[in-house]
Write a protein that holds these residues in place. Structure first.
Motif, mmCIF file in Angstrom:
data_model
loop_
_atom_site.group_PDB
_atom_site.id
_atom_site.type_symbol
_atom_site.label_atom_id
_atom_site.label_comp_id
_atom_site.label_asym_id
_atom_site.label_seq_id
_atom_site.Cartn_x
_atom_site.Cartn_y
_atom_site.Cartn_z
ATOM 1 N N LYS A 147 47.247 10.532 34.663
ATOM 2 C CA LYS A 147 46.260 9.445 34.713
ATOM 3 C C LYS A 147 46.899 8.083 34.876
ATOM 4 O O LYS A 147 46.500 7.298 35.735
ATOM 5 N N GLN A 156 46.189 5.634 38.087
ATOM 6 C CA GLN A 156 45.394 4.429 37.874
ATOM 7 C C GLN A 156 46.213 3.162 38.080
ATOM 8 O O GLN A 156 45.710 2.173 38.616
ATOM 9 N N GLU A 193 42.874 1.935 39.849
ATOM 10 C CA GLU A 193 41.653 2.692 39.636
ATOM 11 C C GLU A 193 41.392 2.872 38.147
ATOM 12 O O GLU A 193 42.301 2.783 37.324
ATOM 13 N N THR A 194 40.148 3.142 37.797
ATOM 14 C CA THR A 194 39.813 3.531 36.428
ATOM 15 C C THR A 194 39.230 4.940 36.391
ATOM 16 O O THR A 194 38.907 5.457 35.331
ATOM 17 N N THR A 195 39.121 5.574 37.555
ATOM 18 C CA THR A 195 38.578 6.923 37.657
ATOM 19 C C THR A 195 39.527 7.933 37.012
ATOM 20 O O THR A 195 40.749 7.792 37.094
#
Length: 245
Positions: free
Chosen positions: A181, A185, A190-192
């Motif tokens: 992650k 990110q 990104e925050t997905t």
């Protein structure tokens, strides 16, 4: 002019003429000269000279220069608490770069990324791809171990990200794989969740990026190895010039 020096100059001239004649016989009509780079400022991540001046000639900076900058200018408190700087290892001109999150205890002790059990699993994944860690480049977003292997804090990622960007600019890989992650990110801004990012191609500065799970996650969730292998098959296809997935 002394006679001995004159003789030496004549011999050198004859050797140069002979070399040029050999090149001409091989079909070369001219000998291109590489532009001199000594004294030029280093290029930044956008391909401009340090400071961002457009139109100013610059030279690519080396990984050694980036490492020296990081060693000499601590960018956050982690730099003061580390055992060893974990900068990165592998081919400085690798076609494939794999980016993890942050060093763990064993990495902090050795100064090399991915050396623990998760690193051995990554080595097996690379071997299945027909690659070794000497043929790729391995690094982390953070170059220093967070205490207790806690998750990196946003300010630590922000402090280290410019060094990661400079590494990628110096290597100029064809493909990037983010592991976990934090790496996905941080690089993609990104925050997905990584579970939604993986399996699809993304892009960083025109370089294809494949996010996937971190090997440490696979040790806890072995059923996800199948998904990672699907991601890696897409990476192999892209490296072979097989287009997008």
């Amino acid at each position: 002019m002394p006679e001995s020096l004159n003789r030496e100059l004549l011999e050198v001239s004859a050797q140069v003429r002979g070399l040029l004649q050999d090149l001409q016989n091989l079909g070369f009509d001219e000998v291109p000269l590489a532009p001199p780079t000594a004294g030029l400022p280093r290029c930044g991540t956008a391909g401009r000279a340090d400071g961002g001046e457009p139109g100013v000639s610059c030279r690519p900076e080396s990984l050694e220069e980036i490492r020296a900058d990081l060693e000499n200018s601590p960018c956050c408190d982690l730099c003061r608490e580390r055992g060893n700087l974990v900068f990165g290892v592998g081919d400085p001109h690798a076609r494939l770069v794999l980016i993890g999150e942050a060093p763990g205890r064993e990495e902090d002790e050795t100064g090399e990324p991915f050396v623990g059990e998760a690193g051995r699993l990554l080595d097996r994944i690379l071997s299945a791809m027909g690659l070794s860690r000497e043929e790729v480049y391995l690094c982390n977003v953070l170059k220093c171990r967070p205490p207790g292997n806690r998750d990196p804090r946003p300010e630590e990622v922000a402090a280290c990200r410019p060094f990661l960007e400079r590494q990628l600019a110096a290597i100029a890989p064809e493909v990037i794989v983010t592991l976990g992650k934090c790496a996905a990110q941080a690089l993609l801004q990104e925050t997905t969740a990584v579970g939604e990012l993986r399996g699809h191609w993304h892009e960083y500065r025109s370089i294809p990026v494949m996010p996937t799970y971190h090997p440490a996650y696979l040790l806890r969730n072995p059923a996800s190895k199948r998904e990672v292998w699907e991601d890696m098959k897409g990476v192999m296809k892209r490296l072979r010039g097989g287009g997008s997935r």
